[in-house]
Design an enzyme around this catalytic site. Structure first.
Site, PDB file in Angstrom:
ATOM      1  N   LYS A  86       0.856  -1.198   0.000  1.00 29.15           N
ATOM      2  CA  LYS A  86       0.000   0.000   0.000  1.00 29.15           C
ATOM      3  C   LYS A  86       0.887   1.241   0.000  1.00 29.15           C
ATOM      4  O   LYS A  86       1.702   1.437   0.904  1.00 29.15           O
ATOM      5  CB  LYS A  86      -0.916   0.001   1.232  1.00 29.15           C
ATOM      6  CG  LYS A  86      -1.708   1.303   1.415  1.00 29.15           C
ATOM      7  CD  LYS A  86      -2.647   1.249   2.626  1.00 29.15           C
ATOM      8  CE  LYS A  86      -3.277   2.616   2.916  1.00 29.15           C
ATOM      9  NZ  LYS A  86      -4.136   2.626   4.115  1.00 29.15           N
ATOM     10  N   LYS A 112     -10.089  12.949   8.224  1.00 32.22           N
ATOM     11  CA  LYS A 112      -9.642  12.534   9.548  1.00 32.22           C
ATOM     12  C   LYS A 112      -9.551  13.743  10.476  1.00 32.22           C
ATOM     13  O   LYS A 112      -9.336  14.854  10.009  1.00 32.22           O
ATOM     14  CB  LYS A 112      -8.236  11.916   9.457  1.00 32.22           C
ATOM     15  CG  LYS A 112      -8.190  10.545   8.827  1.00 32.22           C
ATOM     16  CD  LYS A 112      -6.757  10.010   8.814  1.00 32.22           C
ATOM     17  CE  LYS A 112      -6.676   8.648   8.160  1.00 32.22           C
ATOM     18  NZ  LYS A 112      -7.387   7.590   8.883  1.00 32.22           N
ATOM     19  N   ASP A 133     -12.194   7.242   3.598  1.00 31.45           N
ATOM     20  CA  ASP A 133     -11.007   6.969   4.419  1.00 31.45           C
ATOM     21  C   ASP A 133     -10.626   5.479   4.382  1.00 31.45           C
ATOM     22  O   ASP A 133      -9.557   5.108   4.846  1.00 31.45           O
ATOM     23  CB  ASP A 133     -11.262   7.434   5.860  1.00 31.45           C
ATOM     24  CG  ASP A 133      -9.974   7.580   6.651  1.00 31.45           C
ATOM     25  OD1 ASP A 133      -8.884   7.524   6.031  1.00 31.45           O
ATOM     26  OD2 ASP A 133     -10.052   7.745   7.879  1.00 31.45           O
ATOM     27  N   ASP A 157       1.577   6.167   5.794  1.00 32.03           N
ATOM     28  CA  ASP A 157       0.586   5.261   5.206  1.00 32.03           C
ATOM     29  C   ASP A 157       1.098   4.569   3.941  1.00 32.03           C
ATOM     30  O   ASP A 157       0.370   3.828   3.295  1.00 32.03           O
ATOM     31  CB  ASP A 157      -0.716   6.033   4.925  1.00 32.03           C
ATOM     32  CG  ASP A 157      -1.946   5.146   5.043  1.00 32.03           C
ATOM     33  OD1 ASP A 157      -1.838   4.061   5.637  1.00 32.03           O
ATOM     34  OD2 ASP A 157      -3.005   5.544   4.531  1.00 32.03           O
ATOM     35  N   ASP A 181      -2.504  10.164   3.822  1.00 35.28           N
ATOM     36  CA  ASP A 181      -3.923   9.819   3.968  1.00 35.28           C
ATOM     37  C   ASP A 181      -4.641  10.845   4.843  1.00 35.28           C
ATOM     38  O   ASP A 181      -4.579  10.782   6.067  1.00 35.28           O
ATOM     39  CB  ASP A 181      -4.046   8.410   4.584  1.00 35.28           C
ATOM     40  CG  ASP A 181      -5.489   7.962   4.720  1.00 35.28           C
ATOM     41  OD1 ASP A 181      -6.384   8.625   4.145  1.00 35.28           O
ATOM     42  OD2 ASP A 181      -5.728   6.928   5.393  1.00 35.28           O
ATOM     43  N   GLU A 228      -9.455   3.853   2.010  1.00 39.24           N
ATOM     44  CA  GLU A 228      -8.912   3.970   0.656  1.00 39.24           C
ATOM     45  C   GLU A 228      -7.862   2.914   0.339  1.00 39.24           C
ATOM     46  O   GLU A 228      -7.639   2.601  -0.825  1.00 39.24           O
ATOM     47  CB  GLU A 228      -8.300   5.375   0.476  1.00 39.24           C
ATOM     48  CG  GLU A 228      -6.856   5.563   0.982  1.00 39.24           C
ATOM     49  CD  GLU A 228      -6.677   5.354   2.467  1.00 39.24           C
ATOM     50  OE1 GLU A 228      -7.684   5.441   3.207  1.00 39.24           O
ATOM     51  OE2 GLU A 228      -5.548   5.094   2.922  1.00 39.24           O
ATOM     52  N   ARG A 258      -7.769  -0.322   0.765  1.00 38.46           N
ATOM     53  CA  ARG A 258      -8.331  -1.497   0.067  1.00 38.46           C
ATOM     54  C   ARG A 258      -8.710  -1.158  -1.370  1.00 38.46           C
ATOM     55  O   ARG A 258      -8.702  -2.030  -2.236  1.00 38.46           O
ATOM     56  CB  ARG A 258      -9.528  -2.031   0.879  1.00 38.46           C
ATOM     57  CG  ARG A 258     -10.643  -1.039   1.055  1.00 38.46           C
ATOM     58  CD  ARG A 258     -11.597  -1.410   2.186  1.00 38.46           C
ATOM     59  NE  ARG A 258     -11.084  -1.024   3.497  1.00 38.46           N
ATOM     60  CZ  ARG A 258     -11.719  -1.238   4.650  1.00 38.46           C
ATOM     61  NH1 ARG A 258     -12.891  -1.855   4.646  1.00 38.46           N
ATOM     62  NH2 ARG A 258     -11.202  -0.855   5.789  1.00 38.46           N
TER      63      ARG A 258
HETATM   64  N1  BES Z   1      -4.390   4.415   6.955  1.00 43.33           N
HETATM   65  C1  BES Z   1      -5.572   4.178   7.692  1.00 43.33           C
HETATM   66  C2  BES Z   1      -5.387   3.126   8.767  1.00 43.33           C
HETATM   67  C3  BES Z   1      -4.668   3.558  10.004  1.00 43.33           C
HETATM   68  C4  BES Z   1      -5.282   4.366  10.937  1.00 43.33           C
HETATM   69  C5  BES Z   1      -3.405   3.092  10.265  1.00 43.33           C
HETATM   70  C6  BES Z   1      -4.623   4.723  12.097  1.00 43.33           C
HETATM   71  C7  BES Z   1      -2.758   3.422  11.432  1.00 43.33           C
HETATM   72  C8  BES Z   1      -3.352   4.248  12.346  1.00 43.33           C
HETATM   73  C9  BES Z   1      -6.670   3.680   6.761  1.00 43.33           C
HETATM   74  O1  BES Z   1      -6.656   4.196   5.486  1.00 43.33           O
HETATM   75  C10 BES Z   1      -7.964   4.100   7.393  1.00 43.33           C
HETATM   76  O2  BES Z   1      -8.180   5.267   7.485  1.00 43.33           O
HETATM   77  N2  BES Z   1      -8.764   3.125   7.793  1.00 43.33           N
HETATM   78  C11 BES Z   1     -10.002   3.395   8.421  1.00 43.33           C
HETATM   79  C12 BES Z   1     -11.023   2.425   7.888  1.00 43.33           C
HETATM   80  C13 BES Z   1     -12.421   2.723   8.302  1.00 43.33           C
HETATM   81  C14 BES Z   1     -12.903   3.996   7.647  1.00 43.33           C
HETATM   82  C15 BES Z   1     -13.298   1.557   7.912  1.00 43.33           C
HETATM   83  C16 BES Z   1      -9.811   3.220   9.927  1.00 43.33           C
HETATM   84  O3  BES Z   1      -9.123   2.288  10.335  1.00 43.33           O
HETATM   85  O4  BES Z   1     -10.347   4.027  10.674  1.00 43.33           O
HETATM   86 ZN    ZN Z   2      -4.851   4.778   4.764  1.00 41.91          ZN
HETATM   87 MN    MN Z   3      -7.676   6.060   5.338  1.00 42.96          MN
END
Ligand code: BES
Ligand code: ZN
Ligand code: MN
Length: 484
Positions: A252, A264, A334, A275, A257, A336, A338
């Site tokens: 990834k 966020k 968010d 990220d 992000d 993104e 996947r």
């Molecule tokens: N890059 C983030 C995941 C992340 C968050 C990694 C905090 C490390 C610390 C990912 O893109 C994300 O934002 N995931 C969301 C998914 C949700 C919207 C289903 C998350 O984990 O909040």
């Molecule tokens: Zn992310």
């Molecule tokens: Mn995200």
């Protein structure tokens, strides 16, 4: 940093010219008739030191010892974790003393695992990031000699692998640590091309036009809100016959992000520069492969872009068509990671791979589930899961298998597309994996969620270089001629 493995008795270690001499002493230590043995024995008798893990003693200007400073480090029964933390502790001292040369010697012959642990610890304990300061910080330690009573074949092999692994880890750290304006998708592409200067490695970098032609509608939808053009990076390492099926690594590469329109909160958002930790780990692995040149074929795929809010950005509710033909309702912009990975997973099919492993800082839910100790590991086959778990143990880069029951996929249902890009909050790391699995049906597949392990926050903020160690160790176990 230059590492060297030398056959050295304690007597010859005492005579070796170096700034600091670190002696690792296990409970099985047997004293000889040399000045270091005498020092150790005296210190133990005086109860100033013992071989227990965590014990240390510093000494200066000891007669018969050439190094002016000596650090005795207890490593207990020689558990790898104790060796690693013992050496890490000693490194903290070297860092503040600005030592340039050190000799680390084992009072009793180490296992290959202990040699590995000490090399990892030297690197981790002295790493400094120095790319974006006006007066770049540099690592003072440049020369590390590891002394063992007898450098046998097993130790020599471990030494070479560990040193190459450390270089891969540091390459990954460097790229992951760089801020997003110094690590754009374009710059990641250039870093990959830089790796292709070595024999056995080739690299191709696709831009928006080529990616559109491939039909990667899901990947493109994430990139469309950013002024930075996306890149799709294809790295190939060929160490075996052309006809040998490769392992494909998919990293990834979200270089920043923000969350997009599902933006966020501000606190700690800077950490979303990490990220692209999955992408950095793929680059790191290729760095190590270029040094070790193992007998196997590896493909690295990196979808790289920013996730930004903008007038042109993808909106919650938008439906996009992935390269696989499946349509996706983007309920949360968010989620993104996947969306960019699914198209890379479809692209991976063309290599008829023996296995595909994607690596992603994918979910906050995985951080809640496993914290910063183990990466989340999902696998469609038990043999692949076992190989990854074992590789993680050997490399000291742990992971833990998570479930993929079909019932977890139910929350991804959509009324407007084939699948939604989010489930509920419950089991968030697993529903993310279930989403990816829809695109990874044509080969054995594993997914590593490194959201908790790719970087550290707080005062020690910085990339860890994980899971380069795990991946490299796994790849080495898959070489032609290695028993599985
Ligand atoms: N890059 C983030 C995941 C992340 C968050 C990694 C905090 C490390 C610390 C990912 O893109 C994300 O934002 N995931 C969301 C998914 C949700 C919207 C289903 C998350 O984990 O909040
Ligand atoms: Zn992310
Ligand atoms: Mn995200």
């Amino acid at each position: 940093m230059n590492f060297e493995l030398k056959t050295l008795s304690l007597a010859s270690a005492a005579k070796t010219a170096t700034e600091t001499l670190i002696v690792l002493i296990s409970e099985h230590f047997q004293a000889g008739k040399d000045p270091l043995s005498a020092l150790i024995e005296k210190a133990i008798k005086a109860k100033d030191f013992s071989a227990k893990a965590g014990k240390t003693l510093q000494a200066y200007a000891v007669s018969g010892v050439s190094a002016s400073k000596i650090v005795l480090v207890g490593i207990g029964e020689g558990k790898t974790g104790d060796v690693k933390s013992g050496v890490m502790g000693a490194m903290t001292g070297l860092k503040s003393a600005e030592t340039t040369k050190t000799l680390i010697t084992f009072a009793s012959t180490p296992t290959p695992a202990n040699l590995h642990a000490s090399i990892l610890a030297v690197a981790e304990g002295t790493y400094v990031y120095g790319t974006t300061q006006s007066k770049p910080k540099t690592r003072k330690l440049t020369q590390v000699v590891l002394g063992v009573a007898a450098a046998n074949a097993a130790l020599k092999e471990t030494f070479a692998t560990s040193v190459a692994m450390v270089q891969g880890i540091e390459f990954a750290k460097e790229w992951a640590n760089r801020p997003a304006n110094h690590a754009t998708p374009t710059l990641l592409g250039k870093a990959a091309q830089g790796l292709a200067k070595t024999a056995n490695i080739s690299c191709e970098v696709l831009g928006p036009k080529e990616v559109a032609k491939l039909g990667m509608g899901s990947f493109m939808s994430v990139a469309q809100g950013s002024a930075e053009p996306l890149r799709f990076i294809i790295l190939k390492y060929q160490g075996a016959a052309k006809t040998d099926t490769p392992v494909v690594l998919v990293g990834k590469g979200i270089t920043f992000d923000t969350g997009g329109i599902s933006i966020k909160p501000a606190p700690e958002m800077d950490e979303m520069k990490f990220d692209m930790g999955g992408a950095a780990s793929v680059l790191g692995v290729f760095k190590s492969l270029s040094l070790i040149r193992p007998k196997l074929n590896v493909v690295g795929l990196i979808p790289a872009c920013e996730n930004m809010p903008d007038g042109l950005a993808v909106k919650p509710g938008d439906v996009v068509t992935s390269m696989s033909g499946q349509t996706i309702e983007i309920l949360n912009t968010d989620a993104e990671g996947r969306l960019i990975l699914c198209d890379a997973l479809t692209y991976a099919e063309r290599f008829k791979p023996m296995a595909v492993i994607d690596i992603a800082t994918l979910t906050g839910a995985c951080v809640i589930a496993l914290g910063a100790i183990r990466s989340g590991m999902f696998a469609s086959e038990d043999t692949l899961a076992e190989a990854l778990q074992n590789a993680g143990n050997l490399a000291m880069d742990l992971c833990w298998r998570m479930p993929l029951d079909e019932e977890y996929a139910e929350s991804l249902r959509s009324n407007f597309a084939d699948v939604g890009n989010v489930g509920g909050r419950a089991g968030g790391a697993i529903t993310a994996a279930k989403f990816l699995q829809r695109f990874a049906k044509k080969y054995p597949w594993a997914h590593l969620d490194i959201a908790g392990t790719a970087w550290k926050g707080g005062a020690a903020k910085g990339a860890t270089g994980r899971p380069v160690g795990l991946l490299l160790q796994y790849l080495l176990s898959q070489q032609v001629g290695v028993k599985k």
